[in-house]
Structures are given as structure tokens and as C-alpha cells.
Design a protein around this motif. Structure first.
Motif, short mmCIF file in Angstrom:
data_model
loop_
_atom_site.label_atom_id
_atom_site.label_comp_id
_atom_site.label_asym_id
_atom_site.label_seq_id
_atom_site.Cartn_x
_atom_site.Cartn_y
_atom_site.Cartn_z
N GLY A 89 -2.88 -47.97 20.17
CA GLY A 89 -2.66 -48.56 18.73
C GLY A 89 -1.44 -47.79 18.07
O GLY A 89 -2.29 -47.33 16.69
N THR A 90 -0.78 -46.84 18.33
CA THR A 90 0.12 -46.56 17.45
C THR A 90 1.07 -47.76 16.32
O THR A 90 1.26 -46.85 15.41
N ASN A 91 1.18 -47.96 16.75
CA ASN A 91 1.37 -49.25 15.83
C ASN A 91 1.08 -50.50 15.27
O ASN A 91 1.31 -51.42 14.06
N ILE A 92 -0.82 -49.92 14.59
CA ILE A 92 -0.93 -50.87 13.96
C ILE A 92 -1.04 -50.72 12.63
O ILE A 92 -1.23 -49.61 12.03
N PRO A 93 -0.76 -51.95 11.91
CA PRO A 93 -0.18 -51.23 9.79
C PRO A 93 -2.01 -51.29 10.04
O PRO A 93 -2.65 -51.08 9.99
N VAL A 94 -1.54 -50.44 8.27
CA VAL A 94 -2.87 -50.00 7.49
C VAL A 94 -4.04 -51.64 7.35
O VAL A 94 -4.87 -51.45 7.55
N THR A 112 -0.92 -38.46 21.75
CA THR A 112 -1.84 -37.29 21.16
C THR A 112 -1.76 -37.43 19.82
O THR A 112 -1.01 -38.24 18.72
N VAL A 113 -3.16 -38.09 19.26
CA VAL A 113 -3.06 -38.46 17.81
C VAL A 113 -2.68 -37.55 17.03
O VAL A 113 -2.88 -38.26 15.93
N ARG A 118 -1.24 -42.68 10.96
CA ARG A 118 -1.26 -43.60 11.32
C ARG A 118 -3.00 -43.61 11.77
O ARG A 118 -4.06 -44.48 11.05
N LEU A 119 -2.17 -43.04 13.05
CA LEU A 119 -3.53 -43.14 14.11
C LEU A 119 -4.87 -42.24 13.62
O LEU A 119 -6.06 -43.09 14.31
#
Length: 349
Positions: A89-94, A112-113, A118-119
Motif C-alpha cells: 500500500g505504500t505506493n498508492i496515490p491519494v 512500518t506505517v 501517504r500510507l
């Protein structure tokens, strides 16, 4: 239940995502699952687009994300999933986060969040959050009032399994990405290896192969390590084979992680002996005093390498204990079962 599984396109992440998809097939009909890669803009843009974006001109990135969102919308509309399992999920744009929020989302964090702003926005969209890092559970509860569940990435036993017929012809191995501390430790190990005639194999991306001069610079700074380094990405099958051939598999976790990494489970799943840096917390999944060995300092590490190389029976006893613990608690199949159990509860609510 119908699942869409999404993951970034980086090779090491995509490999784990593929293992999860294949494991889900043991429980679900293949027709009820779809796998969708969500490549990050920076993994697909040209050098010019990357540079101009870094200077604050976001047109290329905005257009890319707009097209990716349209592709996802069409994909979801045709498949009509009950759940979307977002891996990493770290790469997902808003913009894509907002679209995904229309569906029931399971977010499985692989980092780690705390280090991904963004995450941190995306966790509020998820119906259920699974954490790779145990400390994130408290963090998410206190900052976002989110009740997350600890779920490490277990070993894919279809890939990481023992092979008793394979000779352990490598004394020490390590697979991982480069960091300053890892390079310093490995350089000292390799210096000793030359003196002691140890067979060593180091794998992973330690310098950029796009620029030929970086190899010469790396070799100059790390002359001992360079003699044993295979500077490339090792796929899961290659990694498993290297573990099976190794008498000692080194595992050096980064300072920001205190929970067990997937490598911890994967090494043990091949019934191989593991020597790991101390300071990790197994959360009861493994016994770090009997399932593997740990080291506290550089001096301690070198002493334990010599000791365990000279004690085959003890290495095998510890490796067996680690294998049994992973098969009981830390396989990818068991992790997937927990996700499916949560999805069944959520669907019935």
C-alpha cells in the motif's frame, strides 16, 4: 467471496504478492480472484519525467495517476469484488485511495506505517488493517483509533522447503538490500573469510548497475565484500536454494524494525541454521533462544560464526527447532487463513 488483490510492481514485492495469490487458490476458486498490479509513477516514468517532477512540475505524475485510476475503476466495475486486498500500500496515490474507499478494503502493511505519510492517510479508508510491525498496532490505535491486527509475512512453504539431498557447500550466506551498517558488517565478515578460507555468498542489489563506474567505486571501498558479492535481485526460488546450501544464513534486520522479517521465517522453513542480530521480538511465534542463534556485536558475530561452523550437530538441532516453529505458526498459508477468517466475519456483519 470475490477478491481483487493489488500490489506494487517492484520485483521483491511482486514476488511475495504472487505467493499470496497462489496461496489463496488453496481456499478460493480462481474465478473469484483477480490480481492487479498498481505500478508507481516513479517505476514507469522516463528520466526526463522523473527529473521534471522532482522540480515540482507534477503534470506527468497527475496524468499517470489519472489513467491508473480509470483502469482500476473499469477493472472493479467489471469484476464487482466483495473485498480488495491491498498488499503493502505504500505506493498508492491519494486519487486511487479515494476510489478504493468505495469498497471493503483489507490493507496488509509490509512496512512500518510511521515512515509513510501517504500510507497514514490510507489506513482510514481500510475496513481492516494487518500490520507487519507489531509496534504499529499501538501507534494506529492511539493516533487513528484503528484496531489493527498483527500479521507477519509467513514463509511460502511451496517455495521455502527443505532439500536434504542438497549439500551445504557454502559456509555463510546473506541476501538483502544494501545499507551502511550491513555493508560494514559484511566487509568485516568477508575479510575474515579470506583469512579463514570460508566459502561465502552475498546476494542482493548493493550498487546501481546502470552506471558502470559504481561497481568500481563499490569494489574500491569494499574490496573484501566485492569478492563474494553477486550484485542482483534474487528471486524466491534462488533465495531458497541458497539457504539450503548454506551452513549459516545471516539475517540482519534494520534498526527501524523490531518484529521478525519474512526472511526469518523463510530461512527456517528450508530447515537451515540462522544467525540473526539481537533485539527482535517474536511476539510468541518463535523461541529466539532455541529456534535460531543471535549476535550482539561484531566481535560476538565473528566468534559465533567460527563456533557454529565447527559444530554441525548443534546447527542442525537449532535449524530443526526453527523449522518446526515456522511450520506451526509462521507459514504464508496460516496468514492467509487469518485474512479469510476476517473477511468472512466482515461479510456477515
Amino acid at each position: 467471496m470475490r477478491f481483487i488483490i493489488t500490489a506494487p510492481s517492484q520485483p521483491h514485492v511482486a514476488a511475495i504478492a504472487k505467493s499470496i495469490y497462489e496461496t489463496l487458490k488453496d481456499f478460493c476458486s480462481e474465478g473469484d480472484m483477480k490480481f492487479l498490479t498498481l505500478p508507481d509513477f516513479y517505476d514507469n516514468c522516463s528520466y526526463f519525467e522523473r527529473r521534471i517532477t522532482k522540480f515540482g512540475i507534477k503534470n506527468f505524475e497527475r496524468n499517470y495517476n489519472k489513467n491508473l485510476t480509470a483502469e482500476l475503476e473499469n477493472f472493479c466495475e467489471n469484476f464487482k469484488p466483495d473485498f480488495i486486498l491491498v498488499l503493502n500500500g505504500t505506493n498508492i496515490p491519494v486519487t486511487i485511495q479515494k476510489h478504493l474507499a468505495q469498497y471493503k478494503i483489507f490493507l496488509w502493511l509490509w512496512d512500518t506505517v510511521k515512515t509513510y505519510p501517504r500510507l497514514q492517510n490510507f489506513v482510514n479508508c481500510a475496513d481492516k488493517v494487518f500490520c507487519f510491525e507489531y509496534d504499529d498496532i499501538k501507534y494506529l490505535r492511539e493516533k487513528y483509533q484503528i484496531d489493527a491486527q498483527y500479521l507477519p509475512l509467513g514463509a511460502d512453504e511451496k517455495i521455502f522447503s527443505p532439500n536434504e539431498n542438497l549439500a551445504r557447500d557454502i559456509d555463510i550466506s546473506f541476501i538483502g538490500t544494501a545499507s551502511k551498517s550491513r555493508i560494514n558488517i559484511l566487509e568485516k565478515i568477508c575479510t575474515r573469510a579470506i583469512q579463514e578460507n570460508w566459502a561465502v555468498k552475498i546476494g542482493g542489489l548493493f550498487y546501481d548497475t546502470k552506471h558502470f563506474w559504481k561497481k568500481y567505486l563499490f569494489d574500491f571501498k569494499n574490496s573484501a565484500l566485492a569478492k563474494f558479492l553477486d550484485n542482483r535481485y534474487f528471486n524466491p526460488n534462488e533465495a531458497a536454494n541458497l539457504y539450503r546450501r548454506s551452513k549459516i544464513c545471516l539475517n540482519m534486520n534494520t534498526v527501524q524494525h523490531k518484529s521478525l522479517s519474512p526472511r526469518t521465517f523463510e530461512i527456517c522453513a528450508t530447515k537451515s541454521f540462522q544467525l540473526m542480530n539481537s533485539g527482535q521480538n517474536s511476539q510468541g511465534l518463535m523461541n529466539l533462544e532455541t529456534d535460531l542463534a543471535t549476535f550482539d556485536s561484531m566481535e560476538d558475530l565473528l566468534e559465533k560464526i567460527s563456533f557454529y561452523l565447527a559444530n554441525d550437530d548443534l546447527r542442525e538441532k537449532i535449524a530443526l527447532a526453527g523449522y518446526n516453529s515456522v511450520m506451526k505458526n509462521c507459514t504464508l498459508k496460516k496468514s492467509v487463513e487469518k485474512i479469510l477468517a476476517q473477511s468472512a466475519r466482515l461479510k456477515n456483519d
